[in-house]
Motif scaffolding. Sequence first.
Motif, mmCIF file in Angstrom:
data_model
loop_
_atom_site.group_PDB
_atom_site.id
_atom_site.type_symbol
_atom_site.label_atom_id
_atom_site.label_comp_id
_atom_site.label_asym_id
_atom_site.label_seq_id
_atom_site.Cartn_x
_atom_site.Cartn_y
_atom_site.Cartn_z
ATOM 1 N N LEU A 315 0.827 -1.208 0.000
ATOM 2 C CA LEU A 315 0.000 0.000 0.000
ATOM 3 C C LEU A 315 0.862 1.259 0.000
ATOM 4 C CD1 LEU A 315 -2.797 -1.019 2.568
ATOM 5 C CD2 LEU A 315 -3.044 -0.781 0.093
ATOM 6 N N VAL A 316 1.894 1.299 0.852
ATOM 7 C CA VAL A 316 2.708 2.523 0.953
ATOM 8 C C VAL A 316 3.563 2.712 -0.310
ATOM 9 C CG1 VAL A 316 4.252 3.881 2.404
ATOM 10 C CG2 VAL A 316 2.779 2.216 3.465
ATOM 11 N N LEU A 317 4.091 1.625 -0.870
ATOM 12 C CA LEU A 317 4.832 1.751 -2.136
ATOM 13 C C LEU A 317 3.916 2.297 -3.233
ATOM 14 C CD1 LEU A 317 6.982 -1.525 -2.278
ATOM 15 C CD2 LEU A 317 7.792 0.791 -1.838
ATOM 16 N N SER A 318 2.646 1.849 -3.229
ATOM 17 C CA SER A 318 1.676 2.331 -4.220
ATOM 18 C C SER A 318 1.359 3.810 -3.979
ATOM 19 C CB SER A 318 0.388 1.494 -4.154
ATOM 20 O OG SER A 318 0.669 0.125 -4.376
ATOM 21 N N ILE A 319 1.269 4.210 -2.710
ATOM 22 C CA ILE A 319 1.020 5.618 -2.375
ATOM 23 C C ILE A 319 2.187 6.483 -2.879
ATOM 24 C CG2 ILE A 319 0.944 7.255 -0.431
ATOM 25 C CD1 ILE A 319 -0.714 5.076 1.088
ATOM 26 N N MET A 320 3.424 6.006 -2.650
ATOM 27 C CA MET A 320 4.607 6.761 -3.094
ATOM 28 C C MET A 320 4.603 6.933 -4.621
ATOM 29 S SD MET A 320 6.511 7.737 -0.670
ATOM 30 C CE MET A 320 5.963 7.669 1.019
ATOM 31 N N ASN A 322 1.984 6.864 -6.530
ATOM 32 C CA ASN A 322 0.850 7.742 -6.830
ATOM 33 C C ASN A 322 1.232 9.208 -6.630
ATOM 34 O OD1 ASN A 322 -1.981 8.844 -6.624
ATOM 35 N ND2 ASN A 322 -2.435 6.659 -6.839
ATOM 36 N N LEU A 323 1.962 9.479 -5.530
ATOM 37 C CA LEU A 323 2.383 10.856 -5.236
ATOM 38 C C LEU A 323 3.344 11.373 -6.304
ATOM 39 C CD1 LEU A 323 2.889 10.633 -1.361
ATOM 40 C CD2 LEU A 323 1.130 11.943 -2.553
ATOM 41 N N GLN A 324 4.233 10.500 -6.771
ATOM 42 C CA GLN A 324 5.177 10.898 -7.827
ATOM 43 C C GLN A 324 4.419 11.307 -9.095
ATOM 44 O OE1 GLN A 324 7.598 7.259 -7.696
ATOM 45 N NE2 GLN A 324 9.385 8.564 -7.464
ATOM 46 N N GLU A 325 3.371 10.532 -9.418
ATOM 47 C CA GLU A 325 2.585 10.831 -10.612
ATOM 48 C C GLU A 325 1.826 12.145 -10.444
ATOM 49 O OE1 GLU A 325 0.258 7.312 -11.174
ATOM 50 O OE2 GLU A 325 1.953 6.145 -11.935
ATOM 51 N N LEU A 327 2.704 14.634 -8.604
ATOM 52 C CA LEU A 327 3.697 15.712 -8.646
ATOM 53 C C LEU A 327 4.031 16.074 -10.094
ATOM 54 C CD1 LEU A 327 5.174 17.211 -6.328
ATOM 55 C CD2 LEU A 327 7.116 15.700 -6.716
ATOM 56 N N SER A 328 4.163 15.035 -10.921
ATOM 57 C CA SER A 328 4.505 15.290 -12.333
ATOM 58 C C SER A 328 3.337 15.929 -13.076
ATOM 59 C CB SER A 328 4.916 13.985 -13.020
ATOM 60 O OG SER A 328 3.808 13.107 -13.085
ATOM 61 N N GLN A 329 2.118 15.765 -12.559
ATOM 62 C CA GLN A 329 0.923 16.327 -13.211
ATOM 63 C C GLN A 329 0.473 17.639 -12.571
ATOM 64 O OE1 GLN A 329 -1.826 13.110 -12.633
ATOM 65 N NE2 GLN A 329 -0.638 11.687 -13.890
ATOM 66 N N ASP A 330 1.228 18.108 -11.552
ATOM 67 C CA ASP A 330 0.844 19.308 -10.792
ATOM 68 C C ASP A 330 -0.557 19.174 -10.202
ATOM 69 O OD1 ASP A 330 3.235 20.542 -11.288
ATOM 70 O OD2 ASP A 330 2.540 21.633 -13.051
ATOM 71 N N ALA A 331 -0.897 17.951 -9.748
ATOM 72 C CA ALA A 331 -2.227 17.702 -9.176
ATOM 73 C C ALA A 331 -2.133 17.600 -7.656
ATOM 74 C CB ALA A 331 -2.800 16.418 -9.754
ATOM 75 N N LEU A 332 -3.262 17.860 -6.998
ATOM 76 C CA LEU A 332 -3.298 17.798 -5.529
ATOM 77 C C LEU A 332 -3.666 16.399 -5.059
ATOM 78 C CD1 LEU A 332 -5.183 21.144 -4.797
ATOM 79 C CD2 LEU A 332 -2.784 20.653 -4.294
ATOM 80 N N PRO A 333 -3.083 15.933 -3.920
ATOM 81 C CA PRO A 333 -3.411 14.595 -3.394
ATOM 82 C C PRO A 333 -4.900 14.394 -3.167
ATOM 83 C CG PRO A 333 -1.509 15.503 -2.240
ATOM 84 C CD PRO A 333 -2.030 16.591 -3.130
ATOM 85 N N ARG A 334 -5.590 15.434 -2.683
ATOM 86 C CA ARG A 334 -7.020 15.278 -2.345
ATOM 87 C C ARG A 334 -7.880 15.000 -3.573
ATOM 88 N NH1 ARG A 334 -7.863 21.544 -0.558
ATOM 89 N NH2 ARG A 334 -5.643 21.363 -0.213
ATOM 90 N N ASP A 335 -7.332 15.322 -4.774
ATOM 91 C CA ASP A 335 -8.109 15.138 -6.002
ATOM 92 C C ASP A 335 -7.923 13.755 -6.632
ATOM 93 O OD1 ASP A 335 -9.056 17.739 -5.770
ATOM 94 O OD2 ASP A 335 -7.367 18.580 -6.906
ATOM 95 N N SER A 336 -7.152 12.883 -5.958
ATOM 96 C CA SER A 336 -6.897 11.550 -6.525
ATOM 97 C C SER A 336 -7.711 10.485 -5.784
ATOM 98 C CB SER A 336 -5.406 11.220 -6.429
ATOM 99 O OG SER A 336 -5.189 9.853 -6.699
#
Length: 585
Positions: A315-320, A322-325, A327-336
Amino acid sequence: MFAGLPELGISNGEDLKETLTNCTEPLKAIDQFQMENGILLPTLQSALPFLDLHGTPRLEFHQSVFDELRDKLMERVATIAEGKEEDRYGKLEELLEKSFPLVKMPSIQPVVMQVLKHLPKASVPEKKLKMVMADKELYKVCAVEVKRQIWQDNQALFGDEVSPLLKQYIVEKEAALFSSDLSILHNFFSPSPKTRRQGEVVLKLTQMIGKNVKLYDMVLQFLRTLFLRTRNVHYCTLRAELLMSLHDLDISEICSVDPCHKFTWCLDACIREKFVDGKRARELQGFLDGVKKGQEQVLGDLSMILCDPFACNTLVLSIMRNLQELLSQDALPRDSPDLMLLLRMLSLGQGAWDMIDSQVFKEPRLDLEVVTRFLPAMMSVVVDDHTLNVEQKLPSEEKSSLSYPTTLPDAFNRYLQENRVACEMGLYYVLHIAKLRNKNTLQRLLPALVETYNDMAFGDIFLHLLTGHLTLLSDEFGSEDFCSVVFDGFLLTSFSSKENVHRHTLRMLLHLHHKVLPSYMETLMKTLEPPKQSCEPVKELYTQLTEKLDAQKKSPPPADETPSLDLGLHPVTVPTTASTPSTPL
């Protein structure tokens, strides 16, 4: 040895003794006894003298006939049991009645056990099972099928059988965490789920349970109780491994009644790939959303399955990733939505102990500030690091006067200390930075780990992974500043009060001692010398390290080869196989 024969109207040694004591012609009496108790086949009598001529003892002949007949009878018992005749169990019950009086006779015992093995519990008289249970020798030799019948009504006895296996399982897991191997390529999480299920304990428990739902429920209750008593998350791993081991064997009698089966099956596929993709994420969400009113208790078991370190790691590797993606899209975590689901599952797993302890089966609410405050703070550290990398590549006239921050955002530190979900992500971010060999950011992060939620940074799983990851930065240990951050700033802050930290520090030094600045190493050895009350493993590690250092003084240090590997977090996505559910069935 021949107890039970008179009960069946068959003469034994005592009868022969009495006959010989009271007769006037012993030879005739022996002939008579042989006629009455030998093989009642008229044509055989004339053939027996031929054996005498060949010097074959009658005992050897009768024994070989007996063994052959016994084997045939046992084969016949199995054939009857596997057949479809309506009265098949009636025949076996009749045979059990006739043979059971001889259960203590070694030569007949296998036949009795074979009959007991093939009879369903309803057909075996309780009295006979109690006799087997009460006799240690009989209980020891009876088949696991018979033991299952005994165990399902004797939880304490079953507990006595299972307890050593559960202890062995924990010992094996802890041994893996303290393994002498220190590598990023081969660590605690390297074995695949299928490989782990081939472990001795899982296979033995699976065999002991068979298709018996009652015994399966007992084992689950033992695991819940031990998890509550010890907080040891390896019991959560065993809970998932046991269910998937039964799944591998197609034991539908159990899998179909365990409400966690499909969820665990889907999660197992994610663990195998160390990633939760979008398709499986929606499946898992469907299972969580599908918990009906009145069935909330299943959340206790689901939380335990998500508390398994292998599930948590995935789960945490998947979260990491997800966060990288994001960041590359300039998107906010709450919107995923995918990120929010991963956090929901991580939160449910982290809250397993509290849920089972309180018996309040309700999903814990995720603190939204983890998403709106903590994750942005963590991402700001990533941005700082990226900015520094870009800055270093610029020509000197284009460089800014900004200095690289050495402290961390307050929100990052606060949530690391106060929230376990945030803390778990923070620890994995540290591992990610070490994996990238990013010395500057690592030196910035490590001091923050001295104070974490429930001392999670000093847990065996994180220290096992961190020490393995630090081997990638082995050359940096020649710098006093780096050593000071790793040892003085982190590991040595708690080694005297936490023996496990002492062990992990020594484990790492056994591999990296030749890279550590010699003057610093000398100071470390004085600091790490175990007190008298230390456990044996700590003393042994210290002795090994001392011997290595002595040997090093006499010979030049070995050439060190850092393993080359892809340092990204992106796993290879494997297509869904036929054995993995892609939609809720």
